[in-house]
Design an enzyme around this catalytic site. Structure first.
Site, short mmCIF file in Angstrom:
data_model
loop_
_atom_site.label_atom_id
_atom_site.label_comp_id
_atom_site.label_asym_id
_atom_site.label_seq_id
_atom_site.Cartn_x
_atom_site.Cartn_y
_atom_site.Cartn_z
N LYS A 190 -11.28 -9.49 5.50
CA LYS A 190 -11.86 -8.19 5.81
C LYS A 190 -12.61 -7.67 4.59
CE LYS A 190 -10.82 -3.65 7.57
NZ LYS A 190 -9.81 -2.60 7.53
N ASP A 232 -8.47 -3.73 -0.99
CA ASP A 232 -9.62 -2.93 -1.39
C ASP A 232 -9.19 -1.65 -2.12
OD1 ASP A 232 -8.78 -2.73 1.52
OD2 ASP A 232 -9.67 -0.76 1.22
N TYR A 239 0.81 -1.22 0.00
CA TYR A 239 0.00 0.00 0.00
C TYR A 239 0.85 1.28 0.00
CZ TYR A 239 -3.18 3.66 1.48
OH TYR A 239 -3.88 4.85 1.54
#
Lengths: 517, 249
Positions: free
Chosen positions: A371, A299, A264
């Site tokens: 998640k 995500d 990320y």
């Protein structure tokens, strides 16, 4: 056999390729250190607090050591050698002296090296024991208060910027049904190369992550947990330039989950890839030790790339995150691998595509508490449509047995959630879980039908991409813009000047103790 | 448009004036709380007001939904809106416009200049992560972005703009002690004027929370963006300004 009839040979091939692609990165991480890894070691050894300008003593001490002997030997031996020579007992006191310029550092050898190493091990072992005690305390509290009554755990966010506003909001959210509270960090904290100190009341769109803020929030939630008869978990971020230190502070203050993605920071914050991989491995070793569940950030790819076209990049990243996590010692129950409900709702069969993608993740990682992240990209400001979309998101979560469900807000992209927004969102979750919480028992996609075919296609595309990555290198793939369409070359990005290759004789007592445990 | 310039809200009949509002009051849910909600609705101009939903939330808060009729008239002739001098484009439209009109990537160089170390602003506009749910300029496929980060000197910035063949240079300034932001920007614009012929000079764009958006000409830059600016606004402006300039050249 699972519900999707996935080909076990293809699944095994995907895992083998992820390991092949990840292995050189692990080697890189094992042969380099960073200023943040070294600061994390000092925090474990007991250095705390900050100078009058708010610069932490760990930063001052690492800077002083680097100025005298460089970073490549690690700071532990020079620091503990100086500690023994100066005859001080307290490492923070040594940091203060070093900042005042009254201590010179050297790389010790011979019996001085042995003595420094023994002293460093003793201090760091004491820090690890504190983390072990916090882990045991969590187990005790969960046993005493009781755990969340069901899966998925309901995950809610607070983000006022002021820890003393966050606390009552978090307690109210827990009373309203949240099993997990995440405190969003202030904008820009990920790019600070130090961890701010003390309780903070001014953040931008979030609250600074500090050790004191962690402590205050955990204490408040302990109180609420006891009242509710249900242990409420606390989440923060081990990301950005201080990832290893955040992991240590989380362990010391008994946080329960940490956002911790392997890529990320590289992709979305333009942090140097080598810096990130080195920091990430150390932070994951600490999380493993502290019994913390990590949440990965797949995500985010779908907020930049198309959720259908890029579905396989999510799978690839999950497989890489799984490899890096296992390698660092994390168990499956600690892998909150991320994915999201981001397919364009105007696309025909969008709901079936979401089901296929979510079920694929479920079946590939049967023992991980996945998640599940709510829609953000297609939330337009039409709050009525948003609430409907969130309901469908919750339904996919129930039908595919997700482990952690981040509660979607109908006011996503409008305002930071109001009290009423949160209440309506929780009603939505409760209705869906109450009405259809057991539906995953009955829901079996038709053999050879749309959902099975789609899942198979995404898995095959993931294998194709992994083959391409493994045939070159992961760093090149990142440099070429494979993930989230960002191009991030290994010799660019923030924090590169805080990276050093190990010199012969490099010693890191924490890495040593974590590695052998 | 027809000649009608006065309208009322529309529920299911022309002229019925019906609206729906929802709000939370810091009161427990009881008769008194419902009365309080109706009082607020009345003060908002709903007459009659119908309380259709009330729900307690936690301790001492209640959420209300109220339907009702408002007597206010909307005079369309009196509506005044601030006209933006460029159209707001989606990321897709920005990419399309760059492809079509420039036929190459649009090059952007960004930095915080002077001693200012606050990269929050430039990062919000440039980083993919973006701000307020909008992706930064790095996200735009047809934009090539170089973010130099904090404490960049003016000569470094000029050099980077030359090396990158920048179409636009974005400078963020947060610190305003002793008007440092104004001095820094003047120094920067003067340096670009000296280093580039007028026709080849990159577009100079400045942003920060304390700038007066009307001071662009005085500071020698092409545009100033103030507080709350989104990446989409900056991208739209760049496309507008650069393609207009090209058309004029």
């Amino acid at each position: 056999m699972g519900k999707l009839g996935l080909d076990p040979v293809t699944v095994a091939r995907a895992r083998a390729l992820a390991a092949e692609a990840g292995r050189p990165v692990v080697e890189l991480a094992r042969s380099h250190t960073t200023v943040s890894v070294e600061r994390a070691v000092l925090r474990l050894a007991g250095v705390a607090g900050a100078d009058p300008d708010g610069i932490p003593w760990v930063n001052r001490l690492v800077d002083a050591v680097v100025a005298d002997v460089g970073l490549g030997h690690g700071v532990a031996l020079p620091v503990f050698d100086a500690l023994l020579r100066e005859g001080v007992d307290d490492v923070t006191l040594l940091a203060q002296k070093a900042a005042a310029g009254s201590v010179r550092f050297a790389v010790p050898d011979g019996r001085f090296r042995t003595a420094a190493r023994r002293s460093a091990d003793r201090h760091v072992r004491a820090g690890l024991r504190r983390i072990d005690r916090r882990r045991a305390e969590r187990d005790r509290l969960v046993a005493r208060c009781g755990d969340a009554p069901r899966r998925p755990w309901i995950y809610l966010i607070v983000a006022t910027g002021d820890i003393f506003e966050d606390i009552p909001q978090a307690q109210a959210a827990a009373r309203a049904g949240a099993d997990v509270i995440a405190v969003i960090r202030s904008t820009g904290q990920s790019l600070l190369d130090y961890v701010p100190e003390g309780a903070t009341r001014e953040g931008f769109a979030g609250t600074y992550a500090t050790q004191e803020n962690f402590r205050l929030m955990r204490a408040a939630l302990d109180e609420t947990s006891a009242q509710l008869g249900r242990y409420v978990r606390l989440t923060n971020y081990a990301s950005g330039l201080c990832m290893p230190e955040m992991a240590v502070l989380a362990g010391l203050e008994r946080l329960d989950m940490m956002l911790n993605d392997s890529m990320y920071g590289i992709l979305f914050r333009d942090i140097n890839p080598v810096r990130t991989f080195v920091d990430q491995r150390f932070s994951r070793q600490v999380h493993a030790r502290a019994g913390i569940v990590i949440n990965t950030g797949e995500d985010n790819y779908l907020t930049t790339a198309d959720a259908v076209e890029a579905a396989h990049t999510v799978t690839v990243s999950q497989l890489l995150n799984e490899y890096f996590a296992h390698e660092a010692g994390l168990a499956d129950w600690q892998l909150g691998l991320g994915h999201a409900f981001e397919v364009d709702p105007d696309l025909p069969e969008s709901f079936r595509l979401e089901l296929a993608h979510a079920l694929l993740a479920r079946e590939l990682f049967p023992d991980a508490p996945l998640k599940w992240m709510p829609p953000t990209r297609h939330m337009t400001g039409d709050v009525f449509r948003g609430n409907l979309l969130d309901g469908f998101f919750n339904l996919v979560g129930a039908m595919t047995g997700q482990g952690i469900l981040l509660v979607g807000m109908m006011t996503e992209a409008v305002v930071t959630p109001w009290l009423s927004d949160r209440d309506i969102a929780l009603q939505n979750v409760r209705y869906v879980l109450g009405a259809a919480g057991g539906l995953h028992e009955d829901f079996v996609p038709a053999p050879g039908g749309f959902i099975q075919r789609r899942a198979d296609q995404v898995l095959r595309e993931a294998v194709g991409l992994l083959e391409r990555i493994a045939s070159g290198s992961l760093l090149d793939a990142i440099g070429d813009g494979t993930f989230g369409i960002m191009r991030r070359p290994a010799d660019r990005g923030k924090g590169l000047d805080g990276v050093a290759a190990h010199e012969p004789g490099y010693y890191n007592p924490a890495a040593h103790l974590l590695e052998v445990s | 448009m027809s000649g009608k310039t006065v309208v009322r809200p529309y529920g299911d009949t022309t002229g019925d004036g019906m609206v729906q509002v929802s709000f939370t009051l810091p009161v427990p849910h009881d008769k008194r709380g419902e009365g309080a909600a109706l009082q607020l609705a009345g003060k908002m101009g709903l007459d009659p007001a119908m309380l259709v939903h009330a729900r307690a939330m936690g301790d001492g808060f209640t959420f209300f939904v109220v339907y009702g009729r408002v007597g206010h008239l909307v005079d369309l002739a009196a509506v005044r809106v601030a006209e933006r001098d460029y159209p707001l484009l989606t990321a897709k439209d920005v990419n399309g416009a760059v492809r079509r009109r420039l036929r190459r990537k649009l090059s952007v160089v960004g930095a915080c200049i002077g001693t200012d170390a606050h990269t929050v602003g430039i990062d919000a506009i440039l980083n993919v992560k973006g701000v307020a749910g909008q992706k930064g300029l790095e996200y735009y496929r047809e934009l090539r972005v170089l973010n130099l980060g904090a404490q960049v000197t003016v000569p470094e910035l000029v050099e980077a703009a030359r090396a990158e063949r920048a179409d636009a240079v974005l400078v963020s300034q947060v610190v305003t002690q002793r008007d440092a932001h104004l001095h820094n920007v003047r120094e920067m614009s003067a340096a670009f004027r000296e280093a580039f012929p007028a026709s080849r000079r990159p577009l100079l764009v400045v942003g920060g929370p304390r700038f007066d958006e009307m001071m662009a000409a005085e500071l020698g830059v092409d545009r100033i963006f103030g507080r709350g600016t989104t990446p989409g606004e900056v991208a739209s402006y760049l496309v507008h300004a650069l393609t207009a300039r090209r058309a004029a050249a």
